[in-house]
Design a protein around this motif. Sequence first.
Motif, PDB file in Angstrom:
ATOM      1  N   TYR A  39       0.834  -1.213   0.000  1.00 25.53           N
ATOM      2  CA  TYR A  39       0.000   0.000   0.000  1.00 25.53           C
ATOM      3  C   TYR A  39       0.864   1.256   0.000  1.00 25.53           C
ATOM      4  O   TYR A  39       0.512   2.271  -0.609  1.00 25.53           O
ATOM      5  CB  TYR A  39      -0.963   0.007   1.189  1.00 25.53           C
ATOM      6  CG  TYR A  39      -2.095  -0.973   1.029  1.00 25.53           C
ATOM      7  CD1 TYR A  39      -3.001  -0.843  -0.024  1.00 25.53           C
ATOM      8  CD2 TYR A  39      -2.258  -2.030   1.905  1.00 25.53           C
ATOM      9  CE1 TYR A  39      -4.043  -1.746  -0.192  1.00 25.53           C
ATOM     10  CE2 TYR A  39      -3.298  -2.938   1.750  1.00 25.53           C
ATOM     11  CZ  TYR A  39      -4.186  -2.790   0.690  1.00 25.53           C
ATOM     12  OH  TYR A  39      -5.207  -3.690   0.533  1.00 25.53           O
ATOM     13  N   GLU A  42       2.232   1.657  -3.508  1.00 22.89           N
ATOM     14  CA  GLU A  42       1.141   2.157  -4.344  1.00 22.89           C
ATOM     15  C   GLU A  42       0.905   3.647  -4.109  1.00 22.89           C
ATOM     16  O   GLU A  42       0.710   4.417  -5.055  1.00 22.89           O
ATOM     17  CB  GLU A  42      -0.121   1.355  -4.035  1.00 22.89           C
ATOM     18  CG  GLU A  42      -1.302   1.655  -4.933  1.00 22.89           C
ATOM     19  CD  GLU A  42      -2.463   0.738  -4.609  1.00 22.89           C
ATOM     20  OE1 GLU A  42      -2.915   0.039  -5.537  1.00 22.89           O
ATOM     21  OE2 GLU A  42      -2.926   0.719  -3.448  1.00 22.89           O
ATOM     22  N   THR A  45       3.640   5.567  -5.746  1.00 20.57           N
ATOM     23  CA  THR A  45       3.483   5.486  -7.193  1.00 20.57           C
ATOM     24  C   THR A  45       2.393   6.423  -7.691  1.00 20.57           C
ATOM     25  O   THR A  45       2.562   7.105  -8.710  1.00 20.57           O
ATOM     26  CB  THR A  45       3.134   4.032  -7.606  1.00 20.57           C
ATOM     27  OG1 THR A  45       4.185   3.176  -7.183  1.00 20.57           O
ATOM     28  CG2 THR A  45       2.951   3.910  -9.097  1.00 20.57           C
ATOM     29  N   TRP A  77       8.369  -4.200  -6.685  1.00 13.90           N
ATOM     30  CA  TRP A  77       7.216  -3.424  -7.147  1.00 13.90           C
ATOM     31  C   TRP A  77       7.158  -3.410  -8.677  1.00 13.90           C
ATOM     32  O   TRP A  77       6.096  -3.508  -9.270  1.00 13.90           O
ATOM     33  CB  TRP A  77       7.247  -2.010  -6.578  1.00 13.90           C
ATOM     34  CG  TRP A  77       5.961  -1.270  -6.794  1.00 13.90           C
ATOM     35  CD1 TRP A  77       5.796  -0.131  -7.522  1.00 13.90           C
ATOM     36  CD2 TRP A  77       4.665  -1.605  -6.287  1.00 13.90           C
ATOM     37  NE1 TRP A  77       4.484   0.261  -7.505  1.00 13.90           N
ATOM     38  CE2 TRP A  77       3.767  -0.627  -6.747  1.00 13.90           C
ATOM     39  CE3 TRP A  77       4.170  -2.641  -5.497  1.00 13.90           C
ATOM     40  CZ2 TRP A  77       2.399  -0.656  -6.441  1.00 13.90           C
ATOM     41  CZ3 TRP A  77       2.818  -2.672  -5.188  1.00 13.90           C
ATOM     42  CH2 TRP A  77       1.950  -1.688  -5.657  1.00 13.90           C
TER      43      TRP A  77
END
Length: 128
Positions: A39, A42, A45, A77
């Motif tokens: 998480y 993410e 990102t 990732w």
Amino acid sequence: MSSKSDHLKYIHDSGEFTIDVSKAIFTKEEIELLQNFGYWYEALTLGYIDPISVQQEKFIECTKGERNPVTKHELVWFKYLGRKRLESEEPEKFKLNYQSKEDGFYTRNQFKQMKSMMGSEMNKNHRK
């Protein structure tokens, strides 16, 4: 979120990341990294949290394709995003289409019954 404590709180509060692709290509360590930091990866990102270090800025560059992944976080990732892209572009290639076939000699249930009977018979003989 622009401080280390904000990032640590985000990681803690997010909980375990759900890996929604096949785990078959990941090592145990990679799965643990994804579950613990997914998480957070993410959020970096997608720009939900701001990078607070040079390493995090480089991590974001990797996700944009501006540089090759080097660290274990970047590599896992990158691998996850690649697998996610592949599975979304061609999902039929990644579905398991296993269908059991009866071999005609014994059905599955008959085999299970025989195995159970053999096991109990072996236990009786073993006790003697």
